[in-house]
Design an enzyme around this catalytic site. Structure first.
Site, mmCIF file in Angstrom:
data_model
loop_
_atom_site.group_PDB
_atom_site.id
_atom_site.type_symbol
_atom_site.label_atom_id
_atom_site.label_comp_id
_atom_site.label_asym_id
_atom_site.label_seq_id
_atom_site.Cartn_x
_atom_site.Cartn_y
_atom_site.Cartn_z
ATOM 1 N N HIS A 37 0.881 -1.166 0.000
ATOM 2 C CA HIS A 37 0.000 0.000 0.000
ATOM 3 C C HIS A 37 0.919 1.217 0.000
ATOM 4 O O HIS A 37 1.955 1.212 0.668
ATOM 5 C CB HIS A 37 -0.884 0.025 1.252
ATOM 6 C CG HIS A 37 -1.598 1.332 1.429
ATOM 7 N ND1 HIS A 37 -2.628 1.711 0.599
ATOM 8 C CD2 HIS A 37 -1.401 2.342 2.300
ATOM 9 C CE1 HIS A 37 -3.048 2.914 0.976
ATOM 10 N NE2 HIS A 37 -2.317 3.318 1.997
ATOM 11 N N CYS A 56 -3.366 2.160 -5.388
ATOM 12 C CA CYS A 56 -2.797 3.160 -4.483
ATOM 13 C C CYS A 56 -1.401 3.598 -4.925
ATOM 14 O O CYS A 56 -1.034 4.766 -4.781
ATOM 15 C CB CYS A 56 -2.772 2.640 -3.048
ATOM 16 S SG CYS A 56 -1.848 1.096 -2.835
#
Length: 173
Positions: free
Chosen positions: A29, A102
């Site tokens: 992430h 992301c």
């Protein structure tokens, strides 16, 4: 790490160990910290997928490390205008694990902030997966085109060619 899953965390610790000078990649992430806020992108059924949280505190992901980039020359108001402008480009339902994720957002935001790209190892596995998916799509399109071109072929034999044109031929007297 992209989740709290221990298997993902183990994979990432092997491929991109925090103390290793060479990081191969992983399933990560990514968020961008600006003025005490972390901006990131993720899936949601409707609306904008850009989220703001405390740095390193996203509830769905495990914080691994910070990658330092240069400071932006934009002031906080300009940063907020930039992020708001990007909101239409990053709807939550357009999130894709490989193509628009992301890391894609973090890299795009960093480029627009004028601080350069995020490290390539952060999104290397997603990029490889995206390239494989694109290649698969291309092969699929070519196979489909080949299928359509073959289904439109005229039979090769003289008898079958004549049979196709019987309706167009003048009547025999």
């Amino acid at each position: 790490d992209v989740s709290m899953d221990s298997g993902i965390q183990q994979l990432n610790s092997v491929l991109a160990h925090q103390s290793s000078p060479l990081k191969l990649g992983g399933v990560f992430h990514a968020g961008v910290e600006i003025a005490g806020k972390e901006f990131s992108y993720g899936y949601c059924a409707s609306g904008c997928g850009i989220r703001v949280s405390k740095p390193g505190q996203h509830p769905q992901h495990r914080y691994r490390e910070t990658c330092h980039l240069p400071r932006t020359t934009l002031d906080s108001q300009a940063v907020m205008r930039l992020v708001q402008g990007m909101s239409g480009e990053y709807p939550g339902n357009a999130y894709h694990l490989l193509r628009m994720n992301c890391c894609t957002f973090a890299n795009d935001l960093c480029q627009r902030l004028g601080v350069g790209a995020i490290p390539t190892w952060v999104h290397r596995l997603a990029n490889i997966g995206n390239n494989l998916l694109s290649a698969s799509d291309t092969v699929g399109q070519k196979v489909q085109a080949l299928h359509w071109s073959r289904s439109a072929c005229i039979p090769a034999s003289a008898a079958s060619r004549a049979a196709l044109f019987l309706d167009a031929a003048p009547p025999l007297v």
